[in-house]
Design a protein around this motif. Sequence first.
Motif, PDB file in Angstrom:
ATOM      1  N   GLN A 178     -74.207  29.126  21.374  1.00  0.00           N
ATOM      2  CA  GLN A 178     -73.868  29.733  20.094  1.00  0.00           C
ATOM      3  C   GLN A 178     -72.384  29.600  19.789  1.00  0.00           C
ATOM      4  O   GLN A 178     -71.996  29.320  18.647  1.00  0.00           O
ATOM      5  N   ASP A 179     -71.542  29.771  20.802  1.00  0.00           N
ATOM      6  CA  ASP A 179     -70.101  29.614  20.594  1.00  0.00           C
ATOM      7  C   ASP A 179     -69.765  28.181  20.205  1.00  0.00           C
ATOM      8  O   ASP A 179     -68.939  27.949  19.303  1.00  0.00           O
ATOM      9  N   ARG A 180     -70.371  27.213  20.868  1.00  0.00           N
ATOM     10  CA  ARG A 180     -70.088  25.817  20.545  1.00  0.00           C
ATOM     11  C   ARG A 180     -70.562  25.471  19.132  1.00  0.00           C
ATOM     12  O   ARG A 180     -69.894  24.736  18.396  1.00  0.00           O
ATOM     13  N   LEU A 181     -71.705  26.020  18.749  1.00  0.00           N
ATOM     14  CA  LEU A 181     -72.210  25.814  17.394  1.00  0.00           C
ATOM     15  C   LEU A 181     -71.269  26.447  16.372  1.00  0.00           C
ATOM     16  O   LEU A 181     -70.925  25.830  15.356  1.00  0.00           O
ATOM     17  N   ASN A 182     -70.837  27.666  16.657  1.00  0.00           N
ATOM     18  CA  ASN A 182     -69.918  28.356  15.746  1.00  0.00           C
ATOM     19  C   ASN A 182     -68.614  27.584  15.592  1.00  0.00           C
ATOM     20  O   ASN A 182     -68.074  27.465  14.476  1.00  0.00           O
ATOM     21  N   MET A 183     -68.083  27.062  16.700  1.00  0.00           N
ATOM     22  CA  MET A 183     -66.824  26.320  16.634  1.00  0.00           C
ATOM     23  C   MET A 183     -66.985  25.037  15.819  1.00  0.00           C
ATOM     24  O   MET A 183     -66.086  24.659  15.058  1.00  0.00           O
ATOM     25  N   CYS A 184     -68.125  24.361  15.974  1.00  0.00           N
ATOM     26  CA  CYS A 184     -68.369  23.157  15.175  1.00  0.00           C
ATOM     27  C   CYS A 184     -68.431  23.493  13.690  1.00  0.00           C
ATOM     28  O   CYS A 184     -67.897  22.758  12.842  1.00  0.00           O
ATOM     29  N   ARG A 185     -69.068  24.579  13.347  1.00  0.00           N
ATOM     30  CA  ARG A 185     -69.156  24.976  11.943  1.00  0.00           C
ATOM     31  C   ARG A 185     -67.782  25.284  11.367  1.00  0.00           C
ATOM     32  O   ARG A 185     -67.484  24.942  10.214  1.00  0.00           O
TER      33      ARG A 185
END
Length: 378
Positions: free
Chosen positions: A53-60
């Motif tokens: 979830q953190d990696r997804l959030n950072m990509c967004r």
Amino acid sequence: MKIAIFGGSFNPVHSEHINIVKAALSSLYLDRVIIMPSCETPNKSGRLSASSQDRLNMCRLAFKGVDAAEVSDYELTQGGISYSYLTCRAIKQKYPHDDLYFIVGADMLENFQQWKNPGEILKCVKLAVCARENEESLLKVIQCFEKAFGQIPVMFNYVGKNVSSTKIRTLCALGESIEGYTDEKVATYIKDNNLYVLPQLLKVKSYLTPERWAHTVRVAIMSAENCQRLKIPEHKAITAAALHDCAKYLKPDSPALAGFTCPEGVPEPVVHQYVGAYVAEHTFGITDKEILEAIRYHTSGKQNMQPLTKLLYLCDMLEDGREFEGVQKLREIFSHSIDDALYFSFEHQVVYLKNAGKPIYPLTLHAYEYLKENKNEQ
């Protein structure tokens, strides 16, 4: 439409990821780039990692301002190891009449034959490749790729800078700034969520001079970048590197050295390795025997060194800030073979000490003789 997939662990996403996507959009006249964070990436276990979830959030956050960039959670929702051939197959089924591309760097293209079912990927997409740092080396990689697969990837015009997620994770682990390496919003997210930090290492900096700390950071980055070659967990490589010189400037009457006894006959330049291991254990709370051994012998070496001890010895000697005759040659050897680099580094050290008329610590001489004997037997 022309659609490209840009996959990776994005652990974390950094400035070069963003620049590559912008360059691909412009050079290839793409209508869309799908940013695809992986769930689990093959051959990347043991690294410091943020949650899915953190990696997804950072990509967004990173790609929010990039027109035509779309961040997908497809691989994350699939779970398990993310294989590109399965993702490419799914995207092809969703967009059967569109021109599909898969963006890779030169390093990924070089290892493409080792991917899971590379032929299946090429049935679904065209590879689009950029040089990252060296266009000349890319052309050589493309020639090998064409020979293996009978096709040439699409090239787009971008030569990247030397930025890596590994470097960012290491800087975060040591409490250092990552300004300039990733998007400002991503850097803030990492800080606010305390990602990649190794708390026990945050006070090491206060034990060292600015120059010695800069050396320590370089050793830690080099160790992290090469630890997977020896199947060493990233946190262990960074921890050993961060603490290897932790006691170099402690005075003999320091409370941290209460109870410490140095082995007899140790030359002054070697003493700090023993003190460092003691302080790492008794002040910083390190109990991992491999980490303590790596610190204890990072200057002298020893016979039959464990992988982490080898890595720290070499990274301490060959990090980018070191300047001595022959260092570049040793770095080149290291890039191809850690064991060869170890042998020639010990040979260099023994020859240097002999020529300088300095004593050779027995552990160093025995380590060199051990390596020389084993090399002759090969």
